[in-house]
Design an enzyme around this catalytic site. Structure first.
Site, short mmCIF file in Angstrom:
data_model
loop_
_atom_site.label_atom_id
_atom_site.label_comp_id
_atom_site.label_asym_id
_atom_site.label_seq_id
_atom_site.Cartn_x
_atom_site.Cartn_y
_atom_site.Cartn_z
N ASP A 289 16.14 0.56 -16.65
CA ASP A 289 16.56 1.20 -15.42
C ASP A 289 16.70 0.07 -14.33
O ASP A 289 15.64 -0.36 -13.64
CB ASP A 289 15.64 2.22 -14.83
CG ASP A 289 16.22 2.94 -13.68
OD1 ASP A 289 17.18 2.39 -12.90
OD2 ASP A 289 15.77 4.14 -13.26
N HIS B 20 14.81 -0.25 -6.71
CA HIS B 20 13.49 -0.34 -7.27
C HIS B 20 13.24 -2.12 -7.30
O HIS B 20 11.99 -2.19 -7.47
CB HIS B 20 13.30 -0.04 -8.52
CG HIS B 20 13.85 1.35 -8.64
ND1 HIS B 20 13.08 2.29 -7.96
CD2 HIS B 20 14.82 2.04 -9.52
CE1 HIS B 20 13.52 3.77 -8.28
NE2 HIS B 20 14.44 3.21 -9.20
#
Length: 285
Positions: free
Chosen positions: A188, A193
């Site tokens: 991911d 993030h």
């Protein structure tokens, strides 16, 4: 409008081949905090190839990334800015234990598109099977900010009642400051993030931890605390992502035993118990 609801709902299923190895499983387990203490026999089940068991939440990254969010955004009829996308919820049903290494076919289809007024929620189901039959079924709820208002179905509104009484167990699980950087290596690569500028553009003060990392950490805590460390006892696992976690914060995981199930609530211990996971249920044998 970026979302063409009729085209989205008419989209047919899409299939692709996925494969994973023991190293993929070990990397995922390390990404959700396994291996502390490094020589603990309970932790070696997650980190040492000769003893390896697969936590069922590995299914969310098997084959190189989450089948929900990115796959859902490539559905015909959707054209949205990634910075306006959030993972709203995740469920997983395990048909049999996830093997340490394997190859399988993943088939995804849109099963719902809900109009929440200020946002849309796309529901994507993925069925995974190998040569021996079904392995798991996952369902992701993808929250598309600013994309509602076309007059579509609002979708289900009912939520389970919160657990009653004091929890049977409460555990704290710290996250590392580099947790998101390690977890993202399982596939991911959303810059939310890792990239501070992207995070600010998305409305966050700094990068946030993947919701699916918190999802995995929570299941591991339930398995280790209430299921005797036996990953094979997990039958299904569902949650709603209720808030963010900043890498370096501590998760407070509260668990209530029910017949054949564990109800769970997760909060950020460092931020006045701000909710992180809600409506969370682990069904087990």
């Amino acid at each position: 409008m970026p979302i063409d609801a009729a085209k989205v709902l008419a989209a047919g299923p899409r299939s692709g081949e996925i494969a994973w190895t023991a190293k993929d499983v070990q990397l995922y387990h390390l990404g959700i905090g396994a291996g502390v203490p490094a020589t603990d026999p309970g932790e070696l089940r997650y980190t040492l190839e000769s003893r390896l068991h697969v936590l069922p939440s590995f299914a969310t990254v098997a084959g190189g990334g989450p089948p929900g969010v990115i796959s859902g955004l490539s559905t015909p009829g959707i054209d949205v800015d990634l910075a306006r996308v959030l993972h709203g919820g995740q469920s997983l049903t395990v048909h049999r234990p996830v093997p340490v290494r394997g190859a399988a076919t993943a088939t995804s289809r849109v099963t719902g598109l809900h109009d929440k007024g200020t946002a849309a929620v796309l529901v994507l189901r993925t069925d995974v099977a190998d040569a021996d039959g079904p392995l798991w079924t996952s369902e992701a709820g993808i929250f598309l900010r600013g994309e509602g208002g076309w007059g579509g179905d609002r979708g289900p509104a009912a939520r389970p009642d919160p657990p009653d009484g004091e929890p049977d167990r409460t555990v704290d699980r710290p996250t590392r400051e580099d947790q998101a950087l390690l977890y993202r290596l399982s596939g991911d690569l959303n810059p939310l993030h890792a990239d501070p500028e992207f995070a600010r553009a998305a409305g966050f003060e700094r990068p946030v931890l993947h919701g699916l990392c918190t999802y995995g950490m929570t299941l591991k805590a339930v398995v280790d605390t209430l299921l005797g460390g036996d990953v094979g006892r997990v039958r299904s696992y569902a949650t709603r992502f209720a808030g963010v976690v900043h890498p370096g914060e501590t998760l407070r995981i509260r668990m209530w035993r029910k017949e054949g199930a564990v109800r769970v609530a997760v909060s950020a211990a460092d931020r006045d118990e701000a909710p992180v996971l809600a409506d969370t249920v682990v069904e087990h044998s």
